[in-house]
Design a protein around this motif. Structure first.
Motif, PDB file in Angstrom:
ATOM      1  N   GLN A  13       0.377  -1.623   0.552  1.00 32.67           N
ATOM      2  CA  GLN A  13      -0.394   0.183   0.204  1.00 32.67           C
ATOM      3  C   GLN A  13       0.752   1.225   0.085  1.00 32.67           C
ATOM      4  O   GLN A  13       1.541   1.214   0.611  1.00 32.67           O
ATOM      5  CB  GLN A  13      -1.034  -0.246   1.281  1.00 32.67           C
ATOM      6  N   PRO A  14       0.467   2.361  -0.966  1.00 29.90           N
ATOM      7  CA  PRO A  14       1.474   3.923  -0.568  1.00 29.90           C
ATOM      8  C   PRO A  14       1.055   4.291   0.141  1.00 29.90           C
ATOM      9  O   PRO A  14       0.160   4.658   1.143  1.00 29.90           O
ATOM     10  CB  PRO A  14       0.625   4.465  -1.754  1.00 29.90           C
ATOM     11  N   VAL A  15       1.763   4.957   1.105  1.00 32.75           N
ATOM     12  CA  VAL A  15       1.905   5.860   1.998  1.00 32.75           C
ATOM     13  C   VAL A  15       1.159   7.004   2.463  1.00 32.75           C
ATOM     14  O   VAL A  15       0.022   7.580   0.894  1.00 32.75           O
ATOM     15  CB  VAL A  15       3.317   6.695   2.454  1.00 32.75           C
ATOM     16  N   GLY A  16       0.078   6.841   3.502  1.00 39.89           N
ATOM     17  CA  GLY A  16      -1.759   7.744   3.125  1.00 39.89           C
ATOM     18  C   GLY A  16      -2.462   6.817   2.929  1.00 39.89           C
ATOM     19  O   GLY A  16      -3.647   7.377   2.771  1.00 39.89           O
ATOM     20  N   SER A  17      -2.640   5.864   2.347  1.00 40.43           N
ATOM     21  CA  SER A  17      -3.206   5.507   1.577  1.00 40.43           C
ATOM     22  C   SER A  17      -4.237   4.353   2.873  1.00 40.43           C
ATOM     23  O   SER A  17      -3.516   4.502   4.220  1.00 40.43           O
ATOM     24  CB  SER A  17      -3.524   4.130   0.309  1.00 40.43           C
ATOM     25  N   PRO A  18      -5.624   4.115   3.464  1.00 39.01           N
ATOM     26  CA  PRO A  18      -6.355   3.500   4.108  1.00 39.01           C
ATOM     27  C   PRO A  18      -5.993   1.818   4.022  1.00 39.01           C
ATOM     28  O   PRO A  18      -5.459   1.513   3.410  1.00 39.01           O
ATOM     29  CB  PRO A  18      -8.074   3.758   3.694  1.00 39.01           C
ATOM     30  N   LEU A  19      -5.977   1.785   5.434  1.00 38.27           N
ATOM     31  CA  LEU A  19      -6.200   0.183   5.899  1.00 38.27           C
ATOM     32  C   LEU A  19      -7.267  -0.141   5.769  1.00 38.27           C
ATOM     33  O   LEU A  19      -7.580   0.079   7.119  1.00 38.27           O
ATOM     34  CB  LEU A  19      -5.053  -0.211   5.914  1.00 38.27           C
ATOM     35  N   SER A  20      -7.593  -2.107   6.038  1.00 36.62           N
ATOM     36  CA  SER A  20      -8.658  -2.809   6.114  1.00 36.62           C
ATOM     37  C   SER A  20      -8.128  -4.416   6.097  1.00 36.62           C
ATOM     38  O   SER A  20      -8.016  -4.755   4.427  1.00 36.62           O
ATOM     39  CB  SER A  20      -9.876  -2.545   5.699  1.00 36.62           C
ATOM     40  N   LYS A  79      -6.514   5.209   8.153  1.00 35.53           N
ATOM     41  CA  LYS A  79      -6.912   5.707   7.794  1.00 35.53           C
ATOM     42  C   LYS A  79      -6.010   6.700   6.555  1.00 35.53           C
ATOM     43  O   LYS A  79      -6.278   7.023   5.379  1.00 35.53           O
ATOM     44  CB  LYS A  79      -7.963   7.539   8.220  1.00 35.53           C
ATOM     45  N   LYS A  80      -5.032   6.721   7.752  1.00 38.72           N
ATOM     46  CA  LYS A  80      -3.508   7.009   6.388  1.00 38.72           C
ATOM     47  C   LYS A  80      -2.501   6.207   6.866  1.00 38.72           C
ATOM     48  O   LYS A  80      -1.630   6.149   7.911  1.00 38.72           O
ATOM     49  CB  LYS A  80      -3.085   7.859   6.706  1.00 38.72           C
ATOM     50  N   LEU A  81      -1.817   5.283   6.132  1.00 35.42           N
ATOM     51  CA  LEU A  81      -0.590   4.325   6.468  1.00 35.42           C
ATOM     52  C   LEU A  81       0.567   5.208   6.263  1.00 35.42           C
ATOM     53  O   LEU A  81       0.871   6.150   5.869  1.00 35.42           O
ATOM     54  CB  LEU A  81      -1.090   3.680   5.688  1.00 35.42           C
ATOM     55  N   LEU A  82       1.244   4.603   7.578  1.00 30.72           N
ATOM     56  CA  LEU A  82       2.508   5.138   7.651  1.00 30.72           C
ATOM     57  C   LEU A  82       3.542   4.413   7.245  1.00 30.72           C
ATOM     58  O   LEU A  82       3.549   3.262   7.523  1.00 30.72           O
ATOM     59  CB  LEU A  82       2.968   6.333   8.621  1.00 30.72           C
TER      60      LEU A  82
END
Lengths: 117, 113
Positions: A13-20, A79-82
Motif C-alpha cells: 500500500q502507498p503511504v497515506g492510503s487506508p487499510l482494512s 485511515k492513512k498508512l505510515l
C-alpha cells in the motif's frame, strides 16, 4: 473444529492510503480476539484485544484502530498508512473461559505481510 | 504480567536434545507458562503449557521447578525442521478474562545437519 481466517496474505500500500485487514473465526463463540504486529526481526507487539462485540482495548497508541462488528469478526483499520506501519500482522483468538478448554492458549491466523511504500 | 528472559539464540545439531530455559522471577500464583513456536512468515504455534512440575506431549516436555521462577522447554532429538523462534510466555489465564499474553523476543533455534 475451530479455524481462523485472515486476509489478505500480502499487501502493498502507498503511504497515506487506508487499510482494512479482516479476521474471522469459525467453530467457536464468544472468543477473545487479538491483533499483533511483528516488525522485521522478532517480537510480537500486542496492538488490540477484544472480549466482546464493540469492546476494544488498545495497547499501543498509533494511527491504527480495530473494530469488532460481529462476535467472530475482527477488523484492523487505518485511515492513512505510515511507512512505520509496515510489518507482519497477526490475528489470534482464545477461549473466553479457559476452564472449559484446556490447555489454554492462542490460535493464530496465517498473517498478513503489509508493506507500505 | 510477569516479564520473561530467554536466550536470544541457540545452535544445535540434528538428533541432539535441546533445552531452552526461560526466567520469570515475578511469576504470580495464577500464571501459567506457555511456549510457542514460530516459523518465518507464519503465526506462532502453541507447543506446550504448564503450571508446575513436568508436562509432556508428543512434541516437547516442559520442566517447571517448585519455585516456578524458571521453566525449561525440552525438544528431544531435533531435526532441521525444528529451526524456528521459540517464545516463552507467562500469564494469568484463569482469573484474567482477557487472557492477555505478552510475547518477548524469543529464542532463535538453529538446527544444523
Amino acid at each position: 473444529s475451530q479455524t481462523i481466517h485472515q486476509w489478505p496474505a500480502t499487501l502493498v500500500q502507498p503511504v497515506g492510503s487506508p487499510l482494512s485487514l479482516e479476521c474471522t473465526v469459525e467453530g467457536t463463540s464468544n472468543p477473545n480476539l487479538y491483533w499483533y504486529r511483528q516488525a522485521a526481526g522478532r517480537g510480537l507487539q500486542l496492538l488490540f484485544y477484544s472480549v466482546g462485540i464493540g469492546q476494544i482495548s488498545s495497547e499501543v497508541p498509533q494511527n491504527l484502530s480495530a473494530s469488532r462488528p460481529q462476535d467472530r469478526q475482527f477488523i484492523l483499520s487505518s485511515k492513512k498508512l505510515l511507512l512505520s506501519d509496515s510489518g507482519f500482522y497477526l490475528c489470534a483468538w482464545s477461549v473466553r473461559d479457559p476452564m472449559t478448554y484446556p490447555p489454554y492458549g492462542y490460535t493464530f491466523g496465517s498473517g498478513t505481510r503489509l508493506t507500505v511504500v | 504480567l510477569a516479564k520473561t528472559t530467554q536466550p536470544i539464540s541457540m545452535d544445535s545439531y540434528e538428533g541432539q536434545e535441546v533445552n531452552i530455559t526461560c526466567s520469570h522471577n515475578n511469576i504470580a500464583t495464577n500464571d501459567y507458562i506457555t511456549w510457542y513456536q514460530q516459523f518465518p512468515s507464519q503465526g506462532p504455534r502453541f507447543i506446550i503449557q504448564g503450571y508446575k512440575t513436568k508436562v509432556t506431549n508428543e512434541v516437547a516436555s516442559l520442566f517447571i521447578p517448585a519455585d516456578r521462577k524458571s521453566s525449561t522447554l525440552s525438544l528431544p532429538r531435533v531435526s532441521l525442521s525444528d529451526t524456528a523462534v521459540y517464545y516463552c510466555l507467562v500469564g494469568d489465564l484463569i482469573y484474567n478474562q482477557g487472557g492477555k499474553l505478552i510475547f518477548g523476543q524469543g529464542t532463535e533455534l538453529s538446527v544444523k545437519p
